[in-house]
Design an enzyme around this catalytic site. Structure first.
Site, PDB file in Angstrom:
ATOM      1  N   SER A  76      41.413 -29.069 -79.887  1.00  0.00           N
ATOM      2  CA  SER A  76      41.048 -29.790 -78.665  1.00  0.00           C
ATOM      3  C   SER A  76      42.199 -30.468 -77.949  1.00  0.00           C
ATOM      4  CB  SER A  76      39.963 -30.833 -78.973  1.00  0.00           C
ATOM      5  OG  SER A  76      38.713 -30.217 -79.114  1.00  0.00           O
ATOM      6  N   LYS A 113      41.950 -40.384 -74.143  1.00  0.00           N
ATOM      7  CA  LYS A 113      40.670 -39.675 -74.187  1.00  0.00           C
ATOM      8  C   LYS A 113      39.538 -40.668 -74.432  1.00  0.00           C
ATOM      9  CE  LYS A 113      38.714 -35.605 -76.600  1.00  0.00           C
ATOM     10  NZ  LYS A 113      39.031 -34.549 -77.586  1.00  0.00           N
ATOM     11  N   SER A 139      38.453 -29.945 -76.090  1.00  0.00           N
ATOM     12  CA  SER A 139      37.655 -30.944 -75.434  1.00  0.00           C
ATOM     13  C   SER A 139      38.483 -32.022 -74.729  1.00  0.00           C
ATOM     14  CB  SER A 139      36.757 -31.635 -76.471  1.00  0.00           C
ATOM     15  OG  SER A 139      37.541 -32.316 -77.434  1.00  0.00           O
TER      16      SER A 139
END
Lengths: 487, 98
Positions: free
Chosen positions: A179, A80, A155
């Protein structure tokens, strides 16, 4: 041989370690696939291309020399965009950090490369982790590989989409209020949020420090156990990392769940669920009962307060953490200001996106004089009540179960104008975050139009072994995880 | 229980100053509407009474490591992300008037 991209991280590592497959061929196959397919999904912000191939060559050379390869040898892993890698761009999905190159590397990435993994590329995310759809990325949204007109969740939506589309076998995410788990559910993959402190956060760009955890997504429970063995452990650079030993995570080949007590809190298993999510969860409960598990109906009486509690705490911590983006040391800086304070205000107003600014304002509200005691202060005390609820319920059962998300993947653009509707996507994941519990999402079904549905497991602190063992049995006895978004 | 706060333009202006943000006039209505909806959801906590007096600090029980100096990051790498530097320092616009 099966196409390399179809194989699990565990299988790829075995093939590379035995010399049956070259790490270069593994990495090449995933890079080709990203170049061919990712323009349709935008899971990646970029990939390391030739540098990843050079790293793979180093693994192949080490093997030819007879060196002992690590447990993730040759496995390409995406990460990420809020985990920093020395010398490479990290933006946390924000214009504020456009072009930022870190002078150091996150511990969780260091541990991957020390185990032989190949860092493949950065995945898209909601700005600073603030979102549940990846539509809040400054670099454009990611699309769900199962339904390109729908969001992948967030996310860590880029990581979830990358794994679902088999653009990598394993990807790192971060989970503050869901997330990792929520995008795992919406993309039909497995996602693990370890206990708070289990995995070092050194090098994770901070959003809400009392909640942030590094997690991972894969297509099998076994791959997440492999990752956790590498990632877990105390780190001098992260004082919140814990030194607790990791219980055995070896694959459990039992076929039943006799003797396991699974708690089903009614508050997380009824109100507000889409019908097909409720039906798939009920089918999973029936299957678990059929495997011999004892199903315990239970209650988390204060969990109705979890969403406002979570958002008050997360936004307050975000307002504090994001104060560091002042245009001075790194990040966006607007030119032309005559005074330093004006420069900071203009830089922040141009660098942060709409949702991030809203959360900073609300976090500032919860912390400001006159409101602190009634809002942020109260939320920290309600968190203690929620933790007490979990302690009480874990006296009656070994694990807890609920859907991961009240809804399956929703159309792009359908919730962006309603922040509260977006926040309610996290209603089932924030309770475990507030209590610091390990939690895992795994596939448990599909809607009639083919969107994945996820099942969430929650365990007492530091009992990732329980999560992984039970989820592994469920996975072996069902076939939801075998369906693929793309061939 | 004190009355619920009025989430209005005056409060928005004060919060924006504290947060070093500028919300342009044409966006203030939209931001206020979002804030009002979220604060109304926060207000659910105001109905809770008999709460524990204290919450554990998020860092409670965190062990402290020895305070040992470690090699710092190379200065040039640290400065490389700044938009303006000089003589090994960050340069900013004027902070106080002469």
């Amino acid at each position: 041989m099966t196409d390399l991209h179809q194989l699990s991280a565990t299988a790829l590592a075995r093939l590379v370690r035995s010399g049956e497959v070259r790490a270069r061929d593994v990495v090449r196959s995933f890079l080709d696939r990203i170049d061919r397919l990712d323009p349709d999904y935008h899971a990646f912000l970029d990939h390391r291309g030739g540098r990843a191939l050079a790293d793979a060559d180093a693994v192949d050379t080490a093997r030819a020399r007879g060196a002992d390869l690590g447990p993730l040898a040759g496995v390409p892993i995406a990460w990420k965009d809020n985990l920093v890698l020395r010398g490479e761009v990290t933006s946390a999905g924000s214009r504020m950090l456009d072009g930022f190159r870190s002078p150091y590397t996150a511990t969780c990435l260091q541990r991957l490369t020390a185990a032989g993994a190949i860092l493949l590329g950065r995945t898209n995310m909601d700005e600073f982790g603030m979102g549940s759809s990846t539509e809040n990325s400054a670099y454009g949204p990611t699309r769900n590989p199962w339904r390109p007109d729908c969001v992948p969740g967030g996310s860590s939506g880029g990581s979830a989409a990358a794994v679902a589309a088999a653009l990598c076998p394993l990807a790192l995410g971060s989970d503050t209020g869901g997330s990792v788990r929520q995008p795992a559910a919406l993309c039909g993959v497995v996602g693990l949020k370890p206990s708070y402190g289990r995995v070092s956060r050194f090098g994770l760009i901070a959003y809400a420090s009392s909640l942030d955890c590094v997690g991972a997504l894969a297509r099998s429970v076994e791959d997440l156990a492999l990752w956790l063995r590498v990632a877990a452990g105390v780190d001098d650079a992260d004082p919140t990392s814990v030194a607790a030993p990791l219980p055995g995570l070896e694959p459990d080949h039992r076929d039943d769940l006799r003797g396991v007590r699974i708690g089903v809190p009614w508050e997380l298993n009824g109100p507000g669920l889409e019908d097909e999510v409720a039906a798939s969860t009920q089918a999973a409960i029936d299957a678990l009962r059929g495997l011999g598990a004892e199903i315990v109906e239970c209650s988390l009486p204060r969990v109705a307060y979890a969403v406002p509690t979570y958002y008050l705490i997360a936004m307050a911590e975000a307002a504090s953490n994001l104060a560091r983006y002042d245009g001075v040391r790194y990040g966006a800086r607007s030119s032309g200001a005559r005074r330093c304070e004006e420069m900071t205000t203009v830089s922040r107003s141009r660098g942060f996106g709409v949702e991030t600014q809203l959360r900073i304002l609300l976090g500032t509200f919860g912390l400001s004089i006159g409101y602190q005691q009634e809002y942020y202060g109260k939320a920290t005390r309600v968190r203690e009540l929620l933790r007490a609820d979990f302690r009480q319920v874990f006296g009656q059962c070994d694990l807890l179960l609920s859907p991961t998300s009240p809804v399956a993947a929703f159309p792009l653009g359908s919730r962006v104008d309603d922040p509260l509707a977006m926040y309610l996507c996290d209603a089932l994941t924030v309770p475990a975050s507030l209590a610091g519990l390990p939690a895992l999402s795994q596939p448990c079904g599909f809607t009639t139009d083919g969107r994945p549905i996820g099942l969430q497991w929650m365990a007492p602190p530091l009992r990732e072994d329980l999560l992984l063992q039970v989820a592994h049995v469920f996975e072996r006895q069902t076939d939801h995880h075998q369906r693929r978004a793309l061939s | 229980m004190p009355p619920a706060p009025a989430v209005d333009r005056a409060l928005l202006q004060r919060l924006a100053e504290l947060a070093r943000l500028h919300v342009p006039a044409e966006r203030q209505g939209e931001v206020l509407r979002s804030m009002q909806r979220v604060v109304a959801a926060f207000d659910a906590l105001r109905e809770l009474h008999d709460l524990p007096l204290d919450a554990a600090a998020p860092t409670a029980g965190v062990p402290l490591r020895p305070d040992t100096a470690e090699p710092p990051l190379p200065l040039d790498e640290v400065l490389a992300n700044a938009r303006q530097t000089a003589a090994g320092m960050f340069v900013v616009p004027r902070v106080v008037d002469a």
